[in-house]
Design a protein around this motif. Structure first.
Motif, PDB file in Angstrom:
ATOM      1  N   SER A   1     -67.148  37.768  15.679  1.00  0.00           N
ATOM      2  CA  SER A   1     -68.759  38.123  15.969  1.00  0.00           C
ATOM      3  C   SER A   1     -69.187  39.933  16.472  1.00  0.00           C
ATOM      4  N   PRO A   2     -70.152  40.538  16.645  1.00  0.00           N
ATOM      5  CA  PRO A   2     -70.872  41.004  16.599  1.00  0.00           C
ATOM      6  C   PRO A   2     -70.666  41.317  18.093  1.00  0.00           C
ATOM      7  N   GLU A   3     -71.044  40.074  18.734  1.00  0.00           N
ATOM      8  CA  GLU A   3     -70.406  40.307  20.200  1.00  0.00           C
ATOM      9  C   GLU A   3     -69.477  40.377  20.955  1.00  0.00           C
ATOM     10  N   ALA A   4     -68.073  40.159  20.312  1.00  0.00           N
ATOM     11  CA  ALA A   4     -66.921  40.114  20.416  1.00  0.00           C
ATOM     12  C   ALA A   4     -66.020  40.909  20.996  1.00  0.00           C
ATOM     13  N   THR A   5     -65.317  41.082  21.741  1.00  0.00           N
ATOM     14  CA  THR A   5     -64.433  42.330  21.894  1.00  0.00           C
ATOM     15  C   THR A   5     -63.550  42.142  21.922  1.00  0.00           C
ATOM     16  N   GLY A   6     -62.511  43.108  21.453  1.00  0.00           N
ATOM     17  CA  GLY A   6     -61.059  43.139  20.868  1.00  0.00           C
ATOM     18  C   GLY A   6     -60.502  43.990  19.841  1.00  0.00           C
ATOM     19  N   PRO A   7     -60.076  43.375  18.588  1.00  0.00           N
ATOM     20  CA  PRO A   7     -59.992  44.026  17.332  1.00  0.00           C
ATOM     21  C   PRO A   7     -61.351  43.635  16.251  1.00  0.00           C
ATOM     22  N   GLY A   8     -61.902  44.878  15.415  1.00  0.00           N
ATOM     23  CA  GLY A   8     -62.689  44.658  14.697  1.00  0.00           C
ATOM     24  C   GLY A   8     -64.165  45.588  15.799  1.00  0.00           C
ATOM     25  N   GLN A   9     -63.765  46.457  17.004  1.00  0.00           N
ATOM     26  CA  GLN A   9     -64.511  47.262  17.144  1.00  0.00           C
ATOM     27  C   GLN A   9     -64.525  48.777  16.748  1.00  0.00           C
ATOM     28  N   GLY A  10     -63.032  49.131  16.436  1.00  0.00           N
ATOM     29  CA  GLY A  10     -62.805  50.723  15.465  1.00  0.00           C
ATOM     30  C   GLY A  10     -62.981  50.086  14.445  1.00  0.00           C
ATOM     31  N   ARG A  11     -62.362  51.260  13.316  1.00  0.00           N
ATOM     32  CA  ARG A  11     -63.147  51.177  11.797  1.00  0.00           C
ATOM     33  C   ARG A  11     -62.333  50.306  11.457  1.00  0.00           C
ATOM     34  N   THR A  12     -60.910  50.415  11.686  1.00  0.00           N
ATOM     35  CA  THR A  12     -59.741  49.879  11.212  1.00  0.00           C
ATOM     36  C   THR A  12     -59.061  48.939  11.768  1.00  0.00           C
ATOM     37  N   VAL A  13     -58.374  47.744  11.463  1.00  0.00           N
ATOM     38  CA  VAL A  13     -57.691  47.171  12.612  1.00  0.00           C
ATOM     39  C   VAL A  13     -56.377  46.339  11.948  1.00  0.00           C
ATOM     40  N   ARG A  14     -55.569  46.907  12.756  1.00  0.00           N
ATOM     41  CA  ARG A  14     -54.116  46.387  11.616  1.00  0.00           C
ATOM     42  C   ARG A  14     -53.300  44.697  12.536  1.00  0.00           C
ATOM     43  N   ILE A  15     -52.855  44.263  11.496  1.00  0.00           N
ATOM     44  CA  ILE A  15     -52.355  43.079  11.503  1.00  0.00           C
ATOM     45  C   ILE A  15     -51.928  43.004  12.885  1.00  0.00           C
ATOM     46  N   ALA A  16     -50.849  43.739  12.944  1.00  0.00           N
ATOM     47  CA  ALA A  16     -49.751  43.942  15.086  1.00  0.00           C
ATOM     48  C   ALA A  16     -51.293  43.322  15.892  1.00  0.00           C
ATOM     49  N   ASP A  17     -53.330  43.967  15.693  1.00  0.00           N
ATOM     50  CA  ASP A  17     -53.560  44.494  16.703  1.00  0.00           C
ATOM     51  C   ASP A  17     -53.921  42.630  16.770  1.00  0.00           C
ATOM     52  N   LEU A  18     -53.910  41.273  15.767  1.00  0.00           N
ATOM     53  CA  LEU A  18     -54.132  39.928  16.443  1.00  0.00           C
ATOM     54  C   LEU A  18     -52.938  39.229  16.642  1.00  0.00           C
ATOM     55  N   GLU A  19     -52.214  40.575  16.891  1.00  0.00           N
ATOM     56  CA  GLU A  19     -51.416  39.257  18.269  1.00  0.00           C
ATOM     57  C   GLU A  19     -51.628  38.909  19.817  1.00  0.00           C
ATOM     58  N   GLY A  20     -52.098  37.282  19.785  1.00  0.00           N
ATOM     59  CA  GLY A  20     -52.555  37.108  21.241  1.00  0.00           C
ATOM     60  C   GLY A  20     -54.109  36.945  20.981  1.00  0.00           C
ATOM     61  N   GLU A  21     -54.574  37.250  19.765  1.00  0.00           N
ATOM     62  CA  GLU A  21     -56.032  37.147  19.800  1.00  0.00           C
ATOM     63  C   GLU A  21     -56.454  35.746  18.635  1.00  0.00           C
ATOM     64  N   ARG A  22     -57.347  35.424  19.018  1.00  0.00           N
ATOM     65  CA  ARG A  22     -57.311  33.618  19.145  1.00  0.00           C
ATOM     66  C   ARG A  22     -58.094  33.611  17.121  1.00  0.00           C
ATOM     67  N   LEU A  23     -57.517  33.022  16.278  1.00  0.00           N
ATOM     68  CA  LEU A  23     -57.823  33.263  14.865  1.00  0.00           C
ATOM     69  C   LEU A  23     -58.631  32.373  14.540  1.00  0.00           C
ATOM     70  N   VAL A  24     -59.703  31.983  14.239  1.00  0.00           N
ATOM     71  CA  VAL A  24     -59.806  30.896  13.102  1.00  0.00           C
ATOM     72  C   VAL A  24     -58.901  31.067  11.890  1.00  0.00           C
ATOM     73  N   MET A  25     -58.199  29.794  11.897  1.00  0.00           N
ATOM     74  CA  MET A  25     -57.884  29.240  10.691  1.00  0.00           C
ATOM     75  C   MET A  25     -58.426  28.335   9.353  1.00  0.00           C
ATOM     76  N   PHE A  26     -57.968  28.529   8.458  1.00  0.00           N
ATOM     77  CA  PHE A  26     -57.569  27.471   7.214  1.00  0.00           C
ATOM     78  C   PHE A  26     -57.437  26.523   7.300  1.00  0.00           C
ATOM     79  N   ARG A  27     -57.226  25.484   6.245  1.00  0.00           N
ATOM     80  CA  ARG A  27     -56.583  24.216   6.644  1.00  0.00           C
ATOM     81  C   ARG A  27     -55.605  24.102   5.245  1.00  0.00           C
ATOM     82  N   HIS A  28     -54.283  23.495   5.931  1.00  0.00           N
ATOM     83  CA  HIS A  28     -53.195  24.056   5.137  1.00  0.00           C
ATOM     84  C   HIS A  28     -52.999  23.580   3.672  1.00  0.00           C
TER      85      HIS A  28
END
Length: 293
Positions: free
Chosen positions: A172-199
């Motif tokens: 979301s444009p208003e969200a803080t955390g990963p995504g605010q920089g020019r790139t994001v690493r997979i490691a930056d997603l640790e501790g972040e809340r993910l919206v995940m697809f079904r099995h």
């Protein structure tokens, strides 16, 4: 009983004259007479009363005439229907695709295909690669767009790589955390809340495997959605998601889209069909358009 014999019989019945009937069907009169006699032997009944200058139908001939006309008409209809299909004026294509491919890749290609061949019905089935492979194997689909490598490699399928697409992080444009920089690493997603697809979603397995390769288990804010639902939850600020770039580009309104830092994360889309059965003519044309897109 042969188709040609019925054709000759109807010609004689309509002209009431063997010579004129032979001219009508472009055959020598003796050959036509022989075929009529062969048909009568096959049926065990005379079809014509033959008197000099007067050919009339027997009761058996009267009974056969409407049936013969119907058979000839049905044969012509069958020929026309096949020609329509061969010439791509009719028919159908049964195409399977993962939901993200339906959202990202297919709309433009299907629009171009429909504009060129408006008489061909397009039947689309969405599903995970595993389900699509099973549907291909049982003959329920002509073609399928699947993610490689296949969950269960099948020697009965032929696959052709279509594209290699990179994945991006949407938030979301208003969200803080990963995504605010020019790139994001997979490691930056640790501790972040993910919206995940079904099995069963290929993207779920790919994202979870990438997180585990970085040494952590992903934390799900919401899970179990299809593509549209996942994007909607991200827009609402419930978390971030990893999605294909084409999907993000088409659905970018209300989303922040951030590339993954090198080496990034990719998926390979392939076009699959059964190896033992050639796809129908219309499906082969769609296959060509997909490969040349």
């Amino acid at each position: 009983m042969q188709f040609q014999q019925l054709q000759y019989f109807v010609a004689v019945a309509e002209t009431r004259h063997f010579t004129r009937a032979a001219e009508l069907v472009h055959v020598a009169q003796p050959s036509l007479s022989q075929q009529i006699k062969a048909l009568e032997r096959e049926l065990g009944a005379d079809l014509f009363l033959r008197a000099r200058g007067n050919i009339t139908l027997t009761d058996a001939g009267e009974a056969l005439l409407p049936l013969a006309r119907r058979i000839l008409a049905d044969t012509e209809t069958a020929r026309y229907e096949v020609q329509e299909l061969v010439q791509l004026r009719g028919g159908r294509v049964r195409l399977g695709a993962t939901p993200s491919v339906c959202t990202g890749l297919l709309p433009d290609v299907l629009r171009a295909f429909h504009d060129r061949y408006p008489g061909i019905r397009l039947l689309i089935e969405e599903g995970g690669s595993h389900d699509l492979v099973r549907e291909l194997a049982r003959g329920a689909l002509d073609l399928a767009l699947v993610v490689l490598p296949l969950p269960t490699p099948s020697p009965a399928l032929t696959t052709v790589e279509l594209l290699r697409e990179d994945l991006v992080v949407v938030s979301s444009p208003e969200a803080t955390g990963p995504g605010q920089g020019r790139t994001v690493r997979i490691a930056d997603l640790e501790g972040e809340r993910l919206v995940m697809f079904r099995h069963g979603y290929d993207l779920r397995e790919l994202t979870v495997a990438a997180c585990r390769a970085e040494g952590f288990e992903p934390d799900f804010a919401v899970e179990g959605g299809e593509m549209d639902a996942v994007l909607g939850f991200v827009r609402a600020g419930l978390g971030v998601a990893v999605v294909p770039r084409m999907v993000a580009a088409r659905s970018g309104r209300g989303l922040r889209v951030t590339p993954l830092a090198r080496p990034g994360l990719f998926r390979t889309i392939a076009l699959a069909h059964r190896s033992d059965v050639a796809p129908p003519r219309a499906a082969r044309e769609l296959q060509r358009m997909l490969l040349e897109r």
